[in-house]
Design a protein around this motif. Structure first.
Motif, PDB file in Angstrom:
ATOM      1  N   ASP A  85      -4.501  11.063 -10.042  1.00 50.06           N
ATOM      2  CA  ASP A  85      -5.515  11.562  -9.097  1.00 50.06           C
ATOM      3  C   ASP A  85      -6.499  12.511  -9.759  1.00 50.06           C
ATOM      4  O   ASP A  85      -6.554  13.706  -9.458  1.00 50.06           O
TER       5      ASP A  85
ATOM      6  N   ARG B  53       0.839  -1.191   0.000  1.00 43.89           N
ATOM      7  CA  ARG B  53       0.000   0.000   0.000  1.00 43.89           C
ATOM      8  C   ARG B  53       0.878   1.245   0.000  1.00 43.89           C
ATOM      9  O   ARG B  53       1.719   1.430   0.890  1.00 43.89           O
TER      10      ARG B  53
ATOM     11  N   GLY C 287      -2.712   8.682   0.004  1.00 44.31           N
ATOM     12  CA  GLY C 287      -3.983   8.226  -0.528  1.00 44.31           C
ATOM     13  C   GLY C 287      -5.138   8.597   0.366  1.00 44.31           C
ATOM     14  O   GLY C 287      -5.906   7.734   0.800  1.00 44.31           O
TER      15      GLY C 287
ATOM     16  N   ARG D 194     -15.633   6.961  -8.441  1.00 40.60           N
ATOM     17  CA  ARG D 194     -14.569   6.233  -9.132  1.00 40.60           C
ATOM     18  C   ARG D 194     -14.842   6.132 -10.629  1.00 40.60           C
ATOM     19  O   ARG D 194     -13.909   6.105 -11.434  1.00 40.60           O
TER      20      ARG D 194
ATOM     21  N   ARG E 286      -6.674   1.060  -7.136  1.00 35.75           N
ATOM     22  CA  ARG E 286      -7.230   2.192  -6.366  1.00 35.75           C
ATOM     23  C   ARG E 286      -8.572   1.744  -5.792  1.00 35.75           C
ATOM     24  O   ARG E 286      -9.530   1.508  -6.523  1.00 35.75           O
TER      25      ARG E 286
ATOM     26  N   ARG F 179       1.035   0.218 -13.725  1.00 34.07           N
ATOM     27  CA  ARG F 179       2.015   0.963 -12.944  1.00 34.07           C
ATOM     28  C   ARG F 179       3.098   1.498 -13.870  1.00 34.07           C
ATOM     29  O   ARG F 179       3.525   0.803 -14.804  1.00 34.07           O
TER      30      ARG F 179
ATOM     31  N   ASN G 272       0.746  15.267  -7.575  1.00 37.33           N
ATOM     32  CA  ASN G 272      -0.106  14.461  -8.453  1.00 37.33           C
ATOM     33  C   ASN G 272       0.492  14.331  -9.851  1.00 37.33           C
ATOM     34  O   ASN G 272      -0.224  14.119 -10.820  1.00 37.33           O
TER      35      ASN G 272
ATOM     36  N   ARG H 104      -8.438   7.856  -1.758  1.00 38.01           N
ATOM     37  CA  ARG H 104      -8.591   6.443  -2.093  1.00 38.01           C
ATOM     38  C   ARG H 104      -7.348   5.686  -1.658  1.00 38.01           C
ATOM     39  O   ARG H 104      -6.251   6.232  -1.662  1.00 38.01           O
ATOM     40  N   GLU H 105      -7.530   4.427  -1.279  1.00 32.70           N
ATOM     41  CA  GLU H 105      -6.381   3.575  -1.005  1.00 32.70           C
ATOM     42  C   GLU H 105      -5.688   3.250  -2.330  1.00 32.70           C
ATOM     43  O   GLU H 105      -6.349   2.918  -3.316  1.00 32.70           O
ATOM     44  N   THR H 106      -4.375   3.339  -2.345  1.00 28.65           N
ATOM     45  CA  THR H 106      -3.611   3.028  -3.552  1.00 28.65           C
ATOM     46  C   THR H 106      -2.626   1.910  -3.241  1.00 28.65           C
ATOM     47  O   THR H 106      -1.805   2.039  -2.335  1.00 28.65           O
ATOM     48  N   TRP H 107      -2.741   0.816  -3.992  1.00 24.49           N
ATOM     49  CA  TRP H 107      -1.899  -0.360  -3.801  1.00 24.49           C
ATOM     50  C   TRP H 107      -1.131  -0.655  -5.090  1.00 24.49           C
ATOM     51  O   TRP H 107      -1.670  -0.473  -6.181  1.00 24.49           O
TER      52      TRP H 107
ATOM     53  N   ILE I 215      -1.402  -0.937 -10.532  1.00 26.29           N
ATOM     54  CA  ILE I 215      -1.849  -0.111  -9.413  1.00 26.29           C
ATOM     55  C   ILE I 215      -3.338  -0.371  -9.211  1.00 26.29           C
ATOM     56  O   ILE I 215      -4.112  -0.388 -10.174  1.00 26.29           O
TER      57      ILE I 215
END
Length: 339
Positions: free
Chosen positions: A229, A26, A30, A68, A56, A107, A215, A33-36, A54
């Protein structure tokens, strides 16, 4: 979570076999939103393949309530354009897969996004190039022909003279819904904004909504590899993006340079040259005041989310505690009432 992501990928990649996910991490921050990030490997056509992605994911609560589907649409609209964005893969509205709705994109490797890193001496040669490229890209965003694109399905275009009112109404409503105590300075700013509407833009454009250092994904060669973003993207007055990026909140070097990388006058000159449009200084001032009101709405939203126990993400109260008073000071300054 790696096994669940792998199962999801297998369901979306019909010809893929033996899908595996590893290196799930992670990305810090973020706040909306969570970004992994993760690596996927699979077998296809007799060959072993690998790719980095990636993800989101919508959190239970955040600094910002956003859609989203809108964000995914804006990313997708700029694919193969002069505005660099990551490649979009899938959007998922069924929360059962990963305990929340999400989308997955490619990514981009070998880049930086840290707001402090770009100010380090090692970046002295690349920094001016990145700064110039940043405002050249902004001109491209505003030049994008959104009519006839997929953006019309997710964004309503206001009349030029209604751009300001729609955004101000929106963010005043956010403050109404999220303030935990009276906000007299923000209210004073809102009154001023309503009494002094800005000149309308010559054209309604795509507005990124959060265009700033932080961003952008940049590279040591002095180029920006992606703008990310897009959750606040909409159609409106292009000057809104300039004013937002010029906020004191983003003066990371604390020396007056916007985003910690460029003087305001130089940024405007690059943008005017690239866009072919003059920046109306009265409009810029109005949107600068507005930006402080909008930002306060965001910080208040994070505070209330944490206060109500809808999230235990400490970044929300931390950001709010750090910035709510500073935002009041910046708003007073933009109104000419500081000192």
């Amino acid at each position: 979570m790696e096994e669940r992501i792998a199962a999801y990928l297998a369901s979306r990649m019909a010809s893929a076999e033996e899908v595996r996910v590893s290196h799930l991490y992670r990305i810090p921050g973020g706040a909306s939103r969570e970004t992994w990030m993760f690596k996927a490997t699979w077998r296809e056509g007799g060959e072993r393949r690998a790719h980095e992605f990636i993800l989101r994911r919508d959190p239970p609560a955040s600094l910002l309530e956003s859609n989203r589907e809108v964000e995914f649409a804006y990313y997708s609209a700029f694919a193969d354009s002069k505005v660099p964005v990551p490649g979009m893969r899938w959007i998922e509205h069924d929360a059962s897969h990963l305990d929340g709705t999400f989308f997955i994109m490619d990514r981009i490797a070998e880049i930086e996004s840290n707001t402090r890193r770009i100010q380090e001496p090692a970046w002295d040669e690349a920094r001016p190039k990145i700064a110039r490229h940043m405002y050249e890209i902004l001109a491209e965003i505003h030049a994008f022909e959104w009519r006839g694109s997929g953006l019309e399905a997710v964004s309503e275009a206001p009349a030029p003279d209604a751009c300001w009112k729609r955004e101000l109404d929106l963010w005043e409503a956010v403050i109404d819904a999220n303030e935990l105590s009276p906000q007299p300075i923000a209210r004073a700013g809102i009154r001023w904004l309503r009494r002094n509407p800005p000149p309308p833009p010559a054209r309604v454009t795509v507005v990124h909504g959060d265009y700033r250092v932080g961003n952008i994904l940049y590279h040591r060669e002095g180029r920006i590899r992606a703008v990310v973003d897009w959750e606040m993207a909409h159609l409106g007055d292009p000057i809104e993006d300039l004013a937002w990026g010029f906020m004191k909140d983003w003066e990371w070097a604390r020396d007056g340079r916007k985003g910690g990388i460029i003087d305001e006058a130089e940024a405007i000159a690059v943008y005017e040259e690239a866009s072919g449009h003059r920046v109306d200084r009265d409009a810029l001032h109005w949107w600068s005041v507005f930006s402080n009101v909008k930002a306060q709405g965001i910080w208040l939203t994070g505070t209330k989310s944490f206060q109500e126990g809808r999230t235990d993400e400490l970044i929300l109260p931390m950001v709010s505690y750090t910035l709510i008073n500073a935002e009041d000071e910046a708003l007073l300054e933009s109104l000419g009432r500081a000192g």
